[in-house]
Design an enzyme around this catalytic site. Structure first.
Site, PDB file in Angstrom:
ATOM      1  N   GLU A  82       0.802  -1.224   0.000  1.00 28.04           N
ATOM      2  CA  GLU A  82       0.000   0.000   0.000  1.00 28.04           C
ATOM      3  C   GLU A  82       0.836   1.275   0.000  1.00 28.04           C
ATOM      4  OE1 GLU A  82      -2.430  -0.688   3.431  1.00 28.04           O
ATOM      5  OE2 GLU A  82      -3.944  -1.820   2.308  1.00 28.04           O
ATOM      6  N   GLU A 113       7.082 -21.998   8.093  1.00 32.17           N
ATOM      7  CA  GLU A 113       7.474 -21.135   9.197  1.00 32.17           C
ATOM      8  C   GLU A 113       8.490 -21.788  10.129  1.00 32.17           C
ATOM      9  OE1 GLU A 113       4.611 -21.516  12.954  1.00 32.17           O
ATOM     10  OE2 GLU A 113       3.607 -20.572  11.250  1.00 32.17           O
TER      11      GLU A 113
END
Length: 274
Positions: A82, A113
């Site tokens: 953004e 992960e």
């Protein structure tokens, strides 16, 4: 901190959820969400300290990296993605990295992960250097992918920070700056996409917006460098130019289209007036 003591793993304060009415569920979730801003307010000094340190490096040409797994990684990618349209910066200034690669944005990659080496390998593909900053995001504060990345970043002289919802977590021991909004047990036990995720999103908004303001990407209270990528944003930009210069819509719109941004339109107009 042992796994059994993690705040994010503690049992919800609400039980028998399947027996509650829809209204009861929504009211209770909202009541829990209200706790998040209060938790963040308590740690604003920690956020401030980190942002000041990161800004010094970014003014020297450094970049900001977010790295995480699952929800945490996705939120980092959202915030990074953004920044270019909102503030007009290049796409390589704020970078989001997720365990498992871009495919993990939409679909979980099993055990990604748990790899302690891959996070630093992923960062190295960007030729990371000592002007850069790495923010590890892990609600649990114990994600191996994130911890390994931050340990290596520290050793390489890179500024590091960690965002977690668990005090005294392994992440708090590794990160140079720890940002820890303790939001309490989740509404659905262990579901850190809820309050912990909301806290992460708010903190990331604060970090990136404060940094962009510090880098001069906001004037007054306006996104003067935003990308004009659709009609809504062109209209918003036109109205900004109107307000700043006290001119009519059509003139402001023509200036904006000619010069490509609110900042450039305003500067060009003012230079012609001088």
């Amino acid at each position: 901190m042992t796994k059994d003591n993690r705040t994010t793993e503690q049992s919800s304060l609400h039980d028998n959820l399947e027996q509650k009415s829809m209204r009861e569920l929504l009211v209770a979730m909202n009541a829990e969400d209200k706790k998040v801003p209060d938790a963040i307010e308590l740690i604003i000094p920690a956020i401030e300290s980190f942002v000041k340190s990161a800004l010094e490096r970014m003014k020297k040409g450094g970049r900001l990296f977010y790295i995480g797994a699952g929800t945490s990684g996705r939120l980092g990618i959202v915030d990074a993605s953004e920044c270019p349209p909102t503030f007009g910066v290049e796409h390589g200034l704020v970078i989001g990295i997720i365990a498992g690669g871009d495919s993990a944005i939409r679909k979980a990659v099993e055990f990604a992960e748990d790899d302690t080496e891959q996070g630093w390998k992923d960062l190295q593909t960007y030729q990371i250097n000592t002007n850069d900053t790495v923010v590890g995001i892990a609600a649990s504060g114990s994600t191996p992918y994130v911890l390994g990345a931050l340990k290596s970043a520290n050793a390489a002289g890179v500024l590091t920070a960690g965002i977690t919802s668990n005090a005294q977590s392994p992440l708090a021991e590794v990160a140079q700056h720890i940002i820890c909004p303790v939001v309490g047990p989740e509404f659905v036990t262990g579901s850190t996409r809820m309050k912990s995720g909301t806290a992460q999103k708010l903190v990331l908004n604060m970090i990136s917006t404060a940094l962009m303001i510090g880098l001069g990407r906001v004037k007054g209270n306006k996104m003067v460098d935003m990308q004009l990528s659709n009609n809504k944003l062109v209209d918003r930009g036109t109205k900004m130019v109107m307000q700043i210069l006290a001119i009519e819509y059509d003139e402001a719109n023509q200036l904006l289209k000619t010069h490509g941004s609110v900042r450039n339109a305003v500067d060009a107009y003012q230079q012609n007036k001088d």
